[in-house]
Motif scaffolding. Structure first.
Motif, PDB file in Angstrom:
ATOM      1  N   GLY A 193     104.264  33.741  11.916  1.00  0.00           N
ATOM      2  CA  GLY A 193     105.732  33.780  11.835  1.00  0.00           C
ATOM      3  C   GLY A 193     106.327  34.600  12.960  1.00  0.00           C
ATOM      4  N   ALA A 194     105.692  35.733  13.308  1.00  0.00           N
ATOM      5  CA  ALA A 194     106.202  36.568  14.389  1.00  0.00           C
ATOM      6  C   ALA A 194     106.137  35.843  15.730  1.00  0.00           C
ATOM      7  CB  ALA A 194     105.410  37.867  14.454  1.00  0.00           C
ATOM      8  N   THR A 195     105.051  35.079  15.929  1.00  0.00           N
ATOM      9  CA  THR A 195     104.921  34.310  17.177  1.00  0.00           C
ATOM     10  C   THR A 195     106.028  33.273  17.288  1.00  0.00           C
ATOM     11  OG1 THR A 195     102.517  34.602  17.145  1.00  0.00           O
ATOM     12  CG2 THR A 195     103.389  32.831  18.522  1.00  0.00           C
ATOM     13  N   VAL A 206     120.518  36.771  18.874  1.00  0.00           N
ATOM     14  CA  VAL A 206     120.068  37.958  18.152  1.00  0.00           C
ATOM     15  C   VAL A 206     119.731  39.082  19.135  1.00  0.00           C
ATOM     16  CG1 VAL A 206     118.305  38.907  16.628  1.00  0.00           C
ATOM     17  CG2 VAL A 206     119.222  36.620  16.207  1.00  0.00           C
ATOM     18  N   LEU A 207     120.329  40.263  18.887  1.00  0.00           N
ATOM     19  CA  LEU A 207     120.059  41.439  19.723  1.00  0.00           C
ATOM     20  C   LEU A 207     119.237  42.495  18.982  1.00  0.00           C
ATOM     21  CD1 LEU A 207     123.589  41.896  21.358  1.00  0.00           C
ATOM     22  CD2 LEU A 207     121.593  40.778  22.329  1.00  0.00           C
ATOM     23  N   ASN A 208     119.303  42.502  17.645  1.00  0.00           N
ATOM     24  CA  ASN A 208     118.570  43.478  16.844  1.00  0.00           C
ATOM     25  C   ASN A 208     117.720  42.722  15.811  1.00  0.00           C
ATOM     26  OD1 ASN A 208     119.773  46.108  17.808  1.00  0.00           O
ATOM     27  ND2 ASN A 208     121.621  45.030  17.172  1.00  0.00           N
ATOM     28  N   LEU A 209     116.401  42.827  15.933  1.00  0.00           N
ATOM     29  CA  LEU A 209     115.475  42.139  15.023  1.00  0.00           C
ATOM     30  C   LEU A 209     114.520  43.169  14.436  1.00  0.00           C
ATOM     31  CD1 LEU A 209     114.273  39.538  13.844  1.00  0.00           C
ATOM     32  CD2 LEU A 209     112.839  39.381  15.886  1.00  0.00           C
ATOM     33  N   ASN A 210     114.521  43.300  13.099  1.00  0.00           N
ATOM     34  CA  ASN A 210     113.677  44.282  12.421  1.00  0.00           C
ATOM     35  C   ASN A 210     112.616  43.551  11.600  1.00  0.00           C
ATOM     36  OD1 ASN A 210     112.504  46.414  11.135  1.00  0.00           O
ATOM     37  ND2 ASN A 210     114.341  47.081  10.033  1.00  0.00           N
ATOM     38  N   LEU A 211     111.367  43.591  12.077  1.00  0.00           N
ATOM     39  CA  LEU A 211     110.235  42.995  11.356  1.00  0.00           C
ATOM     40  C   LEU A 211     109.206  44.063  10.992  1.00  0.00           C
ATOM     41  CD1 LEU A 211     109.657  39.707  13.406  1.00  0.00           C
ATOM     42  CD2 LEU A 211     110.823  39.958  11.219  1.00  0.00           C
ATOM     43  N   ASP A 222     105.251  44.853  19.828  1.00  0.00           N
ATOM     44  CA  ASP A 222     105.688  45.393  21.119  1.00  0.00           C
ATOM     45  C   ASP A 222     106.399  44.317  21.940  1.00  0.00           C
ATOM     46  OD1 ASP A 222     104.632  47.799  20.433  1.00  0.00           O
ATOM     47  OD2 ASP A 222     102.748  47.511  21.522  1.00  0.00           O
ATOM     48  N   GLN A 223     105.864  43.086  21.910  1.00  0.00           N
ATOM     49  CA  GLN A 223     106.504  42.000  22.660  1.00  0.00           C
ATOM     50  C   GLN A 223     107.892  41.688  22.101  1.00  0.00           C
ATOM     51  OE1 GLN A 223     103.850  38.622  22.723  1.00  0.00           O
ATOM     52  NE2 GLN A 223     102.167  39.781  23.634  1.00  0.00           N
ATOM     53  N   LEU A 224     108.013  41.685  20.764  1.00  0.00           N
ATOM     54  CA  LEU A 224     109.324  41.449  20.144  1.00  0.00           C
ATOM     55  C   LEU A 224     110.313  42.549  20.525  1.00  0.00           C
ATOM     56  CD1 LEU A 224     108.116  40.316  16.600  1.00  0.00           C
ATOM     57  CD2 LEU A 224     109.486  38.930  18.176  1.00  0.00           C
TER      58      LEU A 224
END
Length: 521
Positions: A193-195, A206-211, A222-224
């Motif tokens: 899902g992260a990929t 989207v500028l702010n993504l919290n996973l 780190d890539q996200l």
């Protein structure tokens, strides 16, 4: 007149921040449709259950509620259907918080159907810990494809949302242009899902993504993070370029106006000089006539003229002497005035500044007051009650003595309208949160800023307290990093961000606050 306006302000604040739990839900619904604006209504933990339909009915009647908190009320999917229908008609509700309710996938489906409507105005939706699975995430994703109003969506702590749900939302984001903040904290999302999120992130707004707190490899996280940081930098550069373009245009227009004004002034100066020249020519002709007459009478009145010349010379000398004396006297008076002016400036009192402290935690605010008392001189306690503690003291800032007054207000609901008066008469507000308490951090923008700005916008400064209790190397879910604090300060247009731990930190903070507020004045 002033007393009447002040009374109205107190009543307005009291009505706005009244503790709603003192009334039954039907009474609250009637209050909401009284035609008055309600920036913030908190009804969390009120055991509403399916009685939330009365609130939904009030919203359908265009109740002017901007922020509505219905967290932890046992609201089910059947009651959510009425609330979703209200969202399609109400043109005032911008922020809706439904955390910790058993809404389930069926409830999310009702909300998604409402969010797909073209007239929806809702900007922020909070659905954390609402028993949502991949099926609910898919319904929400379908709504996001056509929605044009949502800026923030939180679906944290829904552990049944996994890779399929994350992939569905990732696909939807490629069609959405308005969403800026997405939080899927503590779900069951893995690398797959992260990929998928990473693959589409560059093509979204989207500028702010919290996973955080998902089953995602650190390299992917780190890539996200790097991707969102790069997007923020690009967005900031676009804004800077737009502002620069506007400034250049304004400056060019201003210079043209100045040139036109200068040309007009020069034309006036030329006309004035021409008039002065004509006057001087006439004066010269008159003087020439006088000289001719004197020359004609010179031979006959040689002796008399000589005597007059001597008198004239003596008068001139006396006049020069008098002029010199007057000049000396004038210089003396100027020096006396300058000395008196300097003395008056030295006698002038110190600058003064009043600051109000607001925030969830009592300990955070008391710690800030203790640091303040340790760095100032001539301290005094003006008041100390259940509602507030007011202290003042003197501090030297760049060679000037400044008298600071600090008002530490109680965060209890029953003092809300008294707090509103303190905000109105203060120079600025210091909004504090605990670096190890995420709830107090989120309440900065959710509760305290709307309350402060209701009585008129004031300069604010965001302060993170007790950073020594935060583990910067391995942040817990409840910890708030310094970067998050800075980002919040930027979003709410704070005049400064501080994390005071030492007396030196406090001195620097008070110096910065003074300078920023002097800029405004």
């Amino acid at each position: 007149m002033e007393q009447s306006e002040e009374h109205m302000a107190i009543e307005a604040a009291g009505h706005l921040f009244r503790k709603m739990g003192e009334f039954d839900v039907k009474t609250i619904a009637k209050i909401l449709v009284n035609g008055k604006r309600h920036p913030l209504i908190r009804m969390d933990r009120s055991s509403l259950g399916d009685d939330v339909v009365y609130i939904a009915a009030a919203l359908k009647q265009q109740a002017m509620v901007e922020t509505l908190d219905l967290s932890s009320n046992g609201i089910t999917s059947s009651a959510i259907k009425d609330l979703a229908e209200a969202l399609t008609t109400n043109q005032h509700l911008l922020y809706l918080k439904l955390d910790n309710n058993p809404i389930s996938d069926d409830g999310v489906a009702h909300l998604a159907q409402a969010l797909s409507q073209p007239d929806i105005v809702l900007k922020s939706l909070y659905l954390s810990d609402c028993r949502i699975s991949d099926r609910g995430a898919l319904a929400l994703a379908e709504a996001l494809k056509s929605n044009k109003s949502l800026v923030t969506v939180h679906i944290n702590s829904n552990r049944a949302i996994g890779n399929d749900g994350a992939s569905s939302i990732a696909t939807a984001l490629e069609h959405n242009t308005t969403l800026r903040n997405l939080s899927m904290f503590q779900c069951s999302i893995g690398d797959e899902g992260a990929t998928r999120m990473l693959a589409c992130l560059d093509n979204t707004g989207v500028l702010n993504l919290n996973l955080k707190c998902n089953q995602i490899a650190k390299t992917l996280m780190d890539q996200l993070s790097e991707c969102t940081i790069n997007k923020k930098v690009k967005e900031r550069n676009k804004r800077i370029q737009a502002v620069a373009h506007d400034l250049i245009t304004e400056e060019a227009e201003r210079m043209v106006k100045i040139k036109m004004i200068d040309l007009g002034k020069k034309e006036e100066e030329i006309q004035t000089k021409q008039t002065e020249l004509n006057v001087k020519v006439k004066e010269f002709e008159k003087k020439k006539d006088k000289v001719d007459k004197k020359e004609n009478a010179k031979k006959a009145k040689e002796e008399k003229k000589k005597e007059k010349e001597e008198k004239k010379t003596r008068a001139k000398v006396e006049k020069e002497e008098k002029r010199e004396k007057d000049k000396v006297e004038k210089e003396r008076r100027i020096k006396v005035k300058e000395m008196e002016k300097d003395a008056a400036l030295k006698r002038k009192g110190a600058d003064s500044m009043t600051l109000v402290i607001a925030g969830d935690n009592k300990i955070d605010k008391e710690t800030l007051v203790e640091l303040f008392l340790d760095i100032v001189e001539d301290t005094s306690v003006l008041s100390d009650s259940d509602f507030e503690k007011t202290v003042k003291g003197l501090m030297s800032v760049e060679g000037r003595t400044v008298e600071f007054t600090i008002i530490n207000t109680s965060g209890h609901d029953r003092f809300s309208r008294l707090r509103a008066l303190q905000y109105e008469h203060a120079d600025a507000a210091l909004v504090v949160y605990s670096a190890s308490d995420r709830v107090s951090f989120e309440d900065v923008s959710f509760q305290w800023l709307p309350e402060i700005n209701y009585m008129g916008k004031r300069p604010i400064f965001v302060c993170g307290m007790h950073t020594d209790s935060r583990n910067d190397e391995d942040l817990r879910p409840t910890d708030v990093s310094a970067d998050e604090g800075k980002e919040l300060a930027k979003q709410v247009e704070s005049r400064g961000f501080f994390e005071p731990c030492t007396l030196e930190d406090m001195r620097k903070m008070m110096t910065t606050v003074y300078k920023e507020l002097k800029k405004k004045k």
